[in-house]
Enzyme design. Structure first.
Site, PDB file in Angstrom:
ATOM      1  N   CYS A   1       0.835  -1.210   0.000  1.00 27.10           N
ATOM      2  CA  CYS A   1       0.000   0.000   0.000  1.00 27.10           C
ATOM      3  C   CYS A   1       0.873   1.263   0.000  1.00 27.10           C
ATOM      4  O   CYS A   1       1.865   1.344   0.719  1.00 27.10           O
ATOM      5  CB  CYS A   1      -0.932   0.005   1.208  1.00 27.10           C
ATOM      6  SG  CYS A   1      -2.070   1.396   1.202  1.00 27.10           S
TER       7      CYS A   1
ATOM      8  N   CYS B   1       0.589   4.781   6.744  1.00 25.76           N
ATOM      9  CA  CYS B   1      -0.002   4.578   8.081  1.00 25.76           C
ATOM     10  C   CYS B   1       1.032   3.854   8.961  1.00 25.76           C
ATOM     11  O   CYS B   1       1.441   2.732   8.643  1.00 25.76           O
ATOM     12  CB  CYS B   1      -1.278   3.764   7.968  1.00 25.76           C
ATOM     13  SG  CYS B   1      -2.399   4.422   6.714  1.00 25.76           S
TER      14      CYS B   1
ATOM     15  N   CYS C   1       0.530   0.134  10.155  1.00 29.52           N
ATOM     16  CA  CYS C   1      -0.003  -0.913   9.261  1.00 29.52           C
ATOM     17  C   CYS C   1       1.072  -1.819   8.659  1.00 29.52           C
ATOM     18  O   CYS C   1       2.046  -1.356   8.055  1.00 29.52           O
ATOM     19  CB  CYS C   1      -0.823  -0.261   8.151  1.00 29.52           C
ATOM     20  SG  CYS C   1      -1.628  -1.496   7.104  1.00 29.52           S
TER      21      CYS C   1
ATOM     22  N   CYS D   1     -16.656  -9.035   5.281  1.00 28.37           N
ATOM     23  CA  CYS D   1     -15.987  -7.760   4.962  1.00 28.37           C
ATOM     24  C   CYS D   1     -14.739  -7.996   4.123  1.00 28.37           C
ATOM     25  O   CYS D   1     -13.879  -8.796   4.502  1.00 28.37           O
ATOM     26  CB  CYS D   1     -15.567  -7.052   6.243  1.00 28.37           C
ATOM     27  SG  CYS D   1     -16.913  -6.841   7.394  1.00 28.37           S
TER      28      CYS D   1
ATOM     29  N   CYS E   1     -19.555  -5.875   3.291  1.00 25.34           N
ATOM     30  CA  CYS E   1     -18.862  -4.637   3.665  1.00 25.34           C
ATOM     31  C   CYS E   1     -17.537  -4.632   2.910  1.00 25.34           C
ATOM     32  O   CYS E   1     -16.938  -5.694   2.713  1.00 25.34           O
ATOM     33  CB  CYS E   1     -18.613  -4.609   5.178  1.00 25.34           C
ATOM     34  SG  CYS E   1     -17.707  -3.144   5.735  1.00 25.34           S
TER      35      CYS E   1
ATOM     36  N   CYS F   1     -19.360   2.566   8.174  1.00 25.23           N
ATOM     37  CA  CYS F   1     -18.676   1.878   9.271  1.00 25.23           C
ATOM     38  C   CYS F   1     -17.381   2.656   9.500  1.00 25.23           C
ATOM     39  O   CYS F   1     -16.529   2.705   8.608  1.00 25.23           O
ATOM     40  CB  CYS F   1     -18.367   0.435   8.865  1.00 25.23           C
ATOM     41  SG  CYS F   1     -17.233  -0.406   9.993  1.00 25.23           S
TER      42      CYS F   1
ATOM     43  N   ARG G   1     -18.163  -2.506  17.542  1.00 23.79           N
ATOM     44  CA  ARG G   1     -17.487  -3.774  17.197  1.00 23.79           C
ATOM     45  C   ARG G   1     -16.095  -3.852  17.804  1.00 23.79           C
ATOM     46  O   ARG G   1     -15.259  -2.978  17.571  1.00 23.79           O
ATOM     47  CB  ARG G   1     -17.413  -3.875  15.663  1.00 23.79           C
ATOM     48  CG  ARG G   1     -16.807  -5.172  15.141  1.00 23.79           C
ATOM     49  CD  ARG G   1     -17.011  -5.293  13.638  1.00 23.79           C
ATOM     50  NE  ARG G   1     -18.399  -5.105  13.284  1.00 23.79           N
ATOM     51  CZ  ARG G   1     -18.855  -4.252  12.361  1.00 23.79           C
ATOM     52  NH1 ARG G   1     -18.021  -3.544  11.651  1.00 23.79           N
ATOM     53  NH2 ARG G   1     -20.153  -4.138  12.126  1.00 23.79           N
TER      54      ARG G   1
END
Ligand code: SAM
Ligand code: DTB
Ligand code: SF4
Length: 366
Positions: free
Chosen positions: A88, A92, A95, A132, A165, A225, A303
């Site tokens: 990616c 972040c 991550c 998801c 999702c 979400c 969640r």
């Protein structure tokens, strides 16, 4: 039990974000518990007042709010699939899938529809009702053919009688139409922390970029979400700021994932934390965040997400007491461990809870 009083004015006079009197704290809590529908104008002072309530009282209040708005015996089971792992371009710091971090996760291609079918079927057989799909992308700009395949994946999941999702990074208004047409139930885009702390965690995009994506989803018929990560070296005020951003969304997010940082070796945040003086996250901070979220966003699904595998069963029970009503369950999260279905089904049975049926809600009166 807390008594319900409608007068709220003394609270406004007595309270500042750092110094809160017990009386003011009691009054704002009573006011929150007296509401019969969600409020979208929570101030940071009000949220801080709730957040700093003595813990026993806070959890009791959150449980009362939970029982007022939801059937407390029902827990939503969601399962994740990593459909495009690693590589990616976002930075972040937490991550494992960011190419800026030096982790063991390798970049892979987008999976096939057949692979999604196999995994979704396994999730359904095990009682999960929401499936998801997560992709390690900055966003959907310039990904026309991928969007086509993902729309097919969404239809495949829906055809199995599961809620769908996806979490694909940033979206423009134009990207929501194909997902909506495919029948997508919800889109996950986390704000992660407070506006103030965000730039210490990610610099390749801004807090407003995230809010803009959430706004595009809100304008479509897809449910939002959005949640965040606890343990990013944030302060109590950052957790209040995080809850303030969420609770001022109108409508409130349909679901709010609360992740506990999984410290993946090779990520920037793990290195930063070794040299940091910031207070480490306590379990009580997690409980306070969940309980406050339940009180100020009474209808949302809350969640328990990444990092749940690090919690003892008794700790998870306290999170359910504080208002959690959804979990990720299954073989894995995206690249980190998850508690398996068998373990989770046994835990829910032991505590007198049961999985929620698909396309139903735990919300009372709906
Ligand atoms: N790329 C998309 C995005 O960022 O929206 C989707 C995938 S991303 C991995 C989904 C979410 O997982 C992130 O927004 C973050 O909140 C959470 N997450 C990622 N790594 C984590 C970690 N090590 N511990 C806890 N949560 C994490
Ligand atoms: C969310 O808030 N948590 C899930 C889901 N939304 C996509 C993802 C958690 C990922 C945890 C780190 C990993 O497994 O790589
Ligand atoms: Fe990419 Fe999402 Fe990981 Fe950030 S959290 S690096 S956007 S996969």
């Amino acid at each position: 039990m807390l008594s319900l009083r409608s007068s709220f004015a003394p609270f406004r006079r007595a309270c500042t974000i750092r110094r809160l009197t017990t009386v003011a704290s009691d009054e704002v809590l009573e006011y929150a518990l007296s509401l019969s529908k969600p409020k979208y104008t929570w101030t940071k002072n009000e949220i801080s007042s709730i957040y700093t309530t003595p813990l026993m009282k806070l959890v009791n209040a959150a449980q009362a709010q939970h029982r007022k708005f939801h059937d407390p015996t029902k827990i939503q089971l969601c399962t994740l699939m990593n459909i495009k792992s690693g590589g990616c371009t976002e930075n972040c710091s937490y991550c494992s899938q960011s190419s800026s971090n030096n982790t063991s996760v390798k970049a892979e291609k987008l999976v096939t529809i057949e692979e999604v079918k196999i995994n979704a079927l396994e999730a359904k057989r095990n009682g999960s009702t929401r499936f998801c799909l997560g992709a390690a992308w900055r966003g959907m700009e310039g990904r026309k053919s991928a969007m086509k395949r993902i729309s097919e994946m969404v239809k495949t999941v829906n055809d199995m009688g599961l809620e769908s999702c996806v979490t694909l990074g940033m979206l423009e208004d134009s990207h929501t139409a194909p997902l909506e047409e495919a029948g997508l139930s919800a889109y996950n885009c986390n704000i992660d922390t407070s506006r103030e702390h965000y730039k210490n965690i990610v610099s390749s995009r801004s807090y407003d970029d995230r809010l803009q994506t959430i706004n595009s989803i809100q304008k479509s018929g897809i449910k939002v979400c959005t949640g965040g990560i606890l343990g990013l070296g944030e302060s109590e005020q950052d957790r209040v700021g995080f809850l303030s951003t969420l609770s001022n969304m109108e409508p409130h997010p349909e679901s709010v994932p609360i992740n506990r940082l999984v410290p993946v070796p090779g990520t920037k945040i793990v290195k930063d934390m070794k040299n940091s003086k910031s207070k480490t996250l306590g379990f009580d901070d997690i409980v306070r965040t969940i309980a406050t979220a339940r009180i100020i966003m009474p209808e949302s699904m809350i969640r328990l997400a990444a990092g749940r595998y690090t919690m003892r069963e008794s700790e998870q029970f306290i999170c359910f007491m504080a208002g959690c009503n959804s979990i990720f369950t299954g073989k894995d999260m995206l690249t980190t461990p998850c508690n398996g279905w068998e373990e989770d089904k046994a835990m829910l049975k032991k505590w007198g809870m049961e999985p929620l049926r698909p396309f139903s809600t735990t919300t009372l009166g709906q």
